[in-house]
Design an enzyme around this catalytic site. Structure first.
Site, short mmCIF file in Angstrom:
data_model
loop_
_atom_site.label_atom_id
_atom_site.label_comp_id
_atom_site.label_asym_id
_atom_site.label_seq_id
_atom_site.Cartn_x
_atom_site.Cartn_y
_atom_site.Cartn_z
N ASN A 9 0.87 -1.18 0.00
CA ASN A 9 0.00 0.00 0.00
C ASN A 9 0.90 1.24 0.00
OD1 ASN A 9 -1.84 2.03 0.49
ND2 ASN A 9 -2.21 1.45 2.62
N LYS A 11 0.10 4.28 -0.28
CA LYS A 11 -0.57 5.47 0.27
C LYS A 11 -0.38 6.67 -0.66
CE LYS A 11 0.34 3.45 4.73
NZ LYS A 11 0.22 3.56 6.15
N HIS A 95 -9.42 1.03 5.11
CA HIS A 95 -8.11 1.22 5.75
C HIS A 95 -8.30 2.17 6.93
CE1 HIS A 95 -3.97 2.43 6.45
NE2 HIS A 95 -3.62 1.34 5.77
N GLU A 97 -6.64 4.57 7.97
CA GLU A 97 -6.42 6.00 7.67
C GLU A 97 -7.67 6.61 7.03
OE1 GLU A 97 -2.75 5.45 5.56
OE2 GLU A 97 -1.77 4.95 7.45
N GLU A 165 -5.21 -5.18 10.66
CA GLU A 165 -4.19 -4.16 10.83
C GLU A 165 -4.44 -3.39 12.14
OE1 GLU A 165 -2.33 -2.94 6.87
OE2 GLU A 165 -4.14 -1.75 7.09
N GLY A 171 2.51 2.17 10.71
CA GLY A 171 3.45 3.28 10.54
C GLY A 171 4.17 3.68 11.83
N SER A 210 3.58 -2.17 10.32
CA SER A 210 5.03 -2.11 10.49
C SER A 210 5.75 -3.42 10.12
CB SER A 210 5.38 -1.69 11.92
OG SER A 210 4.89 -0.40 12.17
C1 PEP Z 1 -0.71 0.04 5.96
O1 PEP Z 1 -0.78 1.20 5.62
O2 PEP Z 1 -1.60 -0.74 5.60
C2 PEP Z 1 0.40 -0.38 6.80
C3 PEP Z 1 0.35 -1.58 7.31
O3 PEP Z 1 1.41 0.52 6.97
P1 PEP Z 1 2.86 0.22 7.62
O4 PEP Z 1 3.37 -1.06 7.03
O5 PEP Z 1 3.69 1.40 7.24
O6 PEP Z 1 2.66 0.09 9.09
#
Ligand code: PEP
Length: 251
Positions: A9, A11, A95, A97, A165, A171, A210
């Site tokens: 992803n 973003k 997601h 976000e 998630e 992040g 992460s």
């Molecule tokens: C994501 O945006 O779905 C995600 C898991 O981000 P990150 O790997 O940066 O934590």
């Protein structure tokens, strides 16, 4: 056999030229990999260019969002059919976000999931608890509601992917331990079992939060973790290819 999936992803990152370079390196770096799927999710502006770069290869494309209405006066929105038309196989829905910054609700996630399936797009539905919710011990309660509401009225799970998630892990560099993640993955699989019986056996549940090429090895050992949704680490081709290679070796 569920097979594995690693989805990147991106973003709101990458200009078109950067997107082309990154997708080319991921495609070349994962050539010949078997037993799973590599998915790239660029911003809308780069979907066409990335599609042209990966078409005919083992890499597939996902959009990061969609709107559930078919067409019309919805300024700034993109429909499921448009996303399919540009070459996407998948679309990420719900997601954290989008839930946090754009007010996306479980009801919208459900409408989007239904619409994506109706046009032949496969939704990757994201669920996960906040730090506060985990601290209060309500992770299963929260994730359970998100999963059930997202799937409300959907009778065929065949084309759906779930991504667990935990919001506190996205992040932040603080990923869930393999045991913590597996507990929630198994919980989700049990909910799917209650809703769909054996028909959900092949549904992939990805972990996101992460993920790096270092921590993926232990996560992917877990029985109910079928791959990863990767944010930050998907922006560097070596790191992302490293994650994919480790998943494909262990699965
Ligand atoms: C994501 O945006 O779905 C995600 C898991 O981000 P990150 O790997 O940066 O934590």
């Amino acid at each position: 056999m569920r097979g594995w999936m690693v989805a990147g992803n991106w973003k709101m990152n990458n200009m078109v030229s950067e997107a082309v370079n990154l997708s080319k390196s991921v495609k070349e770096g994962t050539e010949g990999i078997k037993g799973g799927e590599v998915v790239l999710s660029p911003p809308f502006t780069a979907l066409h260019a990335v599609y042209e770069t990966i078409k005919g290869s083992h890499v597939t494309l996902a959009a990061q969002n969609m709107f559930y209405e078919e067409k019309g006066a919805y300024t700034g929105e993109v429909s499921a059919a448009m996303i399919k038309d540009i070459g996407c196989t998948y679309v990420i829905i719900g997601h954290s976000e989008r839930r946090k910054y754009f007010g996306e609700t479980d009801e919208w996630v459900n409408l989007k999931a239904k619409k994506s399936l109706a046009v032949g797009l496969k939704p990757i539905i994201c669920v996960g608890e906040t730090d506060d919710e985990r601290g209060k011990g309500v992770t299963e309660f929260v994730v359970g509601i998100q999963v059930k509401k997202a799937l409300n009225g959907i009778d065929n799970m065949g084309n759906i992917v779930i991504a667990y998630e935990p919001v506190w892990a996205i992040g932040t560099g603080k990923n869930a331990t393999p045991a913590e993640a597996e507990d929630v993955h198994r919980f989700i699989r049990n909910i799917l079992g209650d809703m769909y019986g054996d028909a959900c056996k092949n549904v992939k549940i990805l972990y996101g939060g992460s993920v790096t090429h270092q921590n993926i090895s232990d996560l992917i050992e877990m029985e109910d973790i079928d791959g990863a949704l990767v944010g930050g680490a998907s922006l560097k081709s070596e790191e992302f290819v490293g994650i994919i290679r480790k998943v494909s070796e262990k699965r």
